[in-house]
Design an enzyme around this catalytic site. Structure first.
Site, PDB file in Angstrom:
ATOM      1  N   GLU A   1       0.923  -1.325  -0.122  1.00 53.18           N
ATOM      2  CA  GLU A   1      -0.013  -0.107   0.211  1.00 53.18           C
ATOM      3  C   GLU A   1       0.889   1.048  -0.238  1.00 53.18           C
ATOM      4  OE1 GLU A   1      -3.076  -0.079  -0.465  1.00 53.18           O
ATOM      5  OE2 GLU A   1      -3.800  -1.914   0.235  1.00 53.18           O
TER       6      GLU A   1
ATOM      7  N   CYS B   1      -2.774   8.449   3.329  1.00 49.58           N
ATOM      8  CA  CYS B   1      -2.316   7.947   1.897  1.00 49.58           C
ATOM      9  C   CYS B   1      -3.393   8.463   1.000  1.00 49.58           C
ATOM     10  CB  CYS B   1      -2.364   6.643   1.937  1.00 49.58           C
ATOM     11  SG  CYS B   1      -3.638   5.608   2.783  1.00 49.58           S
TER      12      CYS B   1
HETATM   13  P1  NAD Z   1       8.364   5.112   4.350  1.00 50.38           P
HETATM   14  O1  NAD Z   1       8.256   4.115   3.001  1.00 50.38           O
HETATM   15  O2  NAD Z   1       9.564   5.988   4.675  1.00 50.38           O
HETATM   16  O3  NAD Z   1       8.522   4.096   5.608  1.00 50.38           O
HETATM   17  C1  NAD Z   1       7.513   3.555   6.070  1.00 50.38           C
HETATM   18  C2  NAD Z   1       8.129   2.103   6.821  1.00 50.38           C
HETATM   19  O4  NAD Z   1       9.080   1.398   5.991  1.00 50.38           O
HETATM   20  C3  NAD Z   1       8.703   2.415   8.066  1.00 50.38           C
HETATM   21  O5  NAD Z   1       8.536   1.588   8.899  1.00 50.38           O
HETATM   22  C4  NAD Z   1      10.420   2.478   7.584  1.00 50.38           C
HETATM   23  O6  NAD Z   1      10.972   2.340   8.821  1.00 50.38           O
HETATM   24  C5  NAD Z   1      10.358   1.328   6.708  1.00 50.38           C
HETATM   25  N1  NAD Z   1      11.402   1.002   5.632  1.00 50.38           N
HETATM   26  C6  NAD Z   1      12.431   2.043   5.276  1.00 50.38           C
HETATM   27  N2  NAD Z   1      13.093   1.609   4.412  1.00 50.38           N
HETATM   28  C7  NAD Z   1      12.877   0.125   4.359  1.00 50.38           C
HETATM   29  C8  NAD Z   1      13.450  -0.797   3.679  1.00 50.38           C
HETATM   30  N3  NAD Z   1      14.685  -0.570   2.910  1.00 50.38           N
HETATM   31  N4  NAD Z   1      12.830  -2.113   3.939  1.00 50.38           N
HETATM   32  C9  NAD Z   1      11.992  -2.213   4.571  1.00 50.38           C
HETATM   33  N5  NAD Z   1      11.424  -1.143   5.490  1.00 50.38           N
HETATM   34  C10 NAD Z   1      11.734  -0.118   5.334  1.00 50.38           C
HETATM   35  O7  NAD Z   1       7.031   5.841   4.564  1.00 50.38           O
HETATM   36  P2  NAD Z   1       6.498   6.835   5.475  1.00 50.38           P
HETATM   37  O8  NAD Z   1       7.191   8.361   5.230  1.00 50.38           O
HETATM   38  O9  NAD Z   1       6.814   6.341   6.870  1.00 50.38           O
HETATM   39  O10 NAD Z   1       4.762   7.070   5.540  1.00 50.38           O
HETATM   40  C11 NAD Z   1       4.360   7.891   4.304  1.00 50.38           C
HETATM   41  C12 NAD Z   1       4.026   7.100   3.040  1.00 50.38           C
HETATM   42  O11 NAD Z   1       3.224   6.227   3.273  1.00 50.38           O
HETATM   43  C13 NAD Z   1       3.215   8.284   2.053  1.00 50.38           C
HETATM   44  O12 NAD Z   1       3.958   7.975   0.820  1.00 50.38           O
HETATM   45  C14 NAD Z   1       1.908   7.555   2.342  1.00 50.38           C
HETATM   46  O13 NAD Z   1       1.150   7.929   1.096  1.00 50.38           O
HETATM   47  C15 NAD Z   1       2.192   6.279   2.466  1.00 50.38           C
HETATM   48  N6  NAD Z   1       1.017   5.563   2.923  1.00 50.38           N
HETATM   49  C16 NAD Z   1       0.320   4.655   2.219  1.00 50.38           C
HETATM   50  C17 NAD Z   1      -1.015   4.141   2.813  1.00 50.38           C
HETATM   51  C18 NAD Z   1      -1.728   3.449   1.946  1.00 50.38           C
HETATM   52  O14 NAD Z   1      -2.613   2.494   2.678  1.00 50.38           O
HETATM   53  N7  NAD Z   1      -1.707   3.259   0.611  1.00 50.38           N
HETATM   54  C19 NAD Z   1      -0.982   4.475   3.899  1.00 50.38           C
HETATM   55  C20 NAD Z   1      -0.447   5.231   4.827  1.00 50.38           C
HETATM   56  C21 NAD Z   1       0.658   5.897   4.191  1.00 50.38           C
END
Ligand code: NAD
Length: 471
Positions: free
Chosen positions: A243, A277
């Protein structure tokens, strides 16, 4: 001051690394947590793998009993957890804020427990019968973002454990304490090792998702991290539910009464300060309706107080972290380079401390401006004018993302026709972001793969297996 621990095999664990957490509204230190090590990740996965063999043998009904107890425990701790969300994530306690997120946690726990994913006879004649069964996938790696830390964790954990999987979850490094408190409450109910928790940043997430013993990854976060997870899954061929981000468009039909829909547009855009999101992040209005749109949204904005979300009457809050605050401010700075752009701040009264940005409307911009093309994930709404509906639909579909979208107005035939043409996982009519635990939700294009929620969401955490009988 408390230092919160992570949980592996039902045991609270500590490490040598302690991370401090500050309140985004005040900067005040609110708590600390222990960061997990790579060895912890290994231990959590090994535990989850051995426990899955026992947990997976229970019936769905037996596991549902645990899940219903989890729903009750979340209900009993609702105010406590909501306060942690507000202090750590920033969203207001009231309005569509932290209490609302806790209600969603309860709903998204109860609904999966009420569903049954049964065996299906997919073919039968007088020579054979073929039955499709749904087996657990194994160990699920769950990775959450910081915007709705508890609700999204529930979306990942509950369907997974219901269908007989065990879980290793890594919450966002920005919203770890509230998450750890939820996982502690869940762990008090589940057998040890069904839900294991590791803390830390992307390095811990990367080790977890690439591990040989992970069979399924449930990820919610940015597109950039989503791509890294796809790469990680080439090692273990884990099934993926991704997502990722969106940049949802909303189209208002020409001549719509803006005052009628202004509140819906406002919360569709600015729920959780736009850090949602599926928030409305680009609004398309007919060129004759621009002034009425700005006026109606200005009226709504003026009536809503922004401040520290712990205060009763505050419904708008700070951004969650410095990174996001800087990103939104940089996009606004860039917007000023476009001499046609007009930046409108209906209510400039905001606290001077904390990551606060006022609700901001931007007109005079179009595709090609970063504030339109990029997911701003903040309290800024670009309003783009169109001459024909065809042009609005073409522009709405132009980006490489498609999580949600919406169309607003009164003519049912036109609303339906526009909804059919918009490229998104969900198109809402006269509402935006109205997700529901029975209704599948997911993105198209680069917004992700797969769906969550409802029966489809349960299927996504199972492996189909056919038993074929000769008659
Ligand atoms: P992010 O991708 O920076 O981080 C999300 C998670 O991924 C964190 O727990 C982070 O530590 C982890 N992570 C980072 N690098 C990783 C790797 N290489 N491997 C595995 N895990 C890793 O996102 P964010 O800044 O926390 O959230 C914001 C984003 O999330 C926005 O783009 C938003 O649109 C999206 N989002 C989407 C939904 C949906 O349902 N589609 C819901 C909420 C947020």
């Amino acid at each position: 001051m408390n230092t919160f621990s992570y949980i592996i095999n039902g045991v609270h664990k500590t490490s040598n690394e302690i991370i401090e957490v500050n309140n985004p509204a005040t900067g005040e230190l609110i708590g600390k947590y222990y960061a997990s090590t790579i060895e912890d990740v290994e231990e959590a996965i090994a535990t989850a793998k051995s426990q899955q063999k026992i947990w997976g043998k229970l019936s769905q009904e037996e596991r549902d009993q645990f899940i219903l107890q989890i729903a009750d425990a979340i209900g009993s701790n609702k105010s406590y957890l909501a306060e942690w969300i507000t202090k750590e994530q920033g969203k207001p306690l009231n309005g569509p804020g932290a209490q609302f997120e806790m209600d969603a946690c309860i709903g998204w726990t109860q609904v999966p427990a009420s569903l049954q994913l049964s065996d299906e006879i997919v073919f039968e004649d007088n020579t054979r019968k073929d039955v499709l069964k749904r087996l657990p996938v194994g160990v699920v790696a769950a990775i959450t973002p910081w915007n709705r830390p508890l609700m999204i964790a529930i979306w990942q954990i509950i369907p997974s454990i219901k269908m007989g999987n065990t879980v290793v979850i890594k919450p966002s490094e920005y919203t770890t304490i509230a998450s750890l408190e939820l996982f502690r409450i869940i762990n008090d109910i589940l057998p040890a090792g069904v839900l294991n928790v590791v803390t830390g940043d992307g390095k811990i997430g990367a080790h977890l998702t690439a591990h040989q013993d992970i069979s399924k990854i449930m990820f919610t976060g940015s597109i950039a991290t989503g791509r890294r997870i796809i790469e990680a899954s080439t090692k273990n061929m884990a099934r993926l539910t991704l997502e990722c981000g969106g940049n949802d468009a909303g189209i208002v039909l020409p001549g719509t009464d803006m005052h009628q829909i202004a509140e819906g547009l406002f919360w569709g855009s600015f729920l959780n300060m736009g850090q949602t999101c599926a928030a409305l992040k680009r609004l398309y209005v007919h060129e004759d309706d621009l002034d009425a749109t700005v006026e109606a949204l200005t009226t709504v904005t003026k009536n809503i107080k922004m401040g520290n979300g712990i205060e009763e009457d505050v419904f708008l809050s700070p951004l969650q972290n410095q990174m996001q605050y800087d990103k939104v401010n940089a996009l606004l700075e860039q917007t000023k380079n476009n001499s046609n752009a007009k930046i409108i701040i209906p209510n400039p009264e905001i606290p001077t401390q904390g990551y606060f940005i006022p609700i901001t409307l931007v007109t005079g911009v179009d595709h090609g401006d970063a504030i339109v093309d990029e997911e701003q994930f903040g309290p800024v709404l670009p309003i783009i004018t169109y001459t024909t509906l065809e042009e609005a639909i073409r522009k709405a579909n132009e980006l490489e993302v498609g999580l949600g979208a919406s169309v607003w107005g009164t003519d049912e035939h036109t609303l339906d026709s526009v909804a059919q043409q918009m490229e998104a996982g969900t198109v809402w009519i006269n509402q935006h972001g109205a997700i529901h635990p029975f209704v599948p939700f997911g993105g198209v294009k680069q917004s992700g793969y797969g769906v969550e929620f409802g029966i489809e969401g349960l299927k996504a955490v199972t492996l189909p297996k056919i038993i074929s009988y000769k008659k």
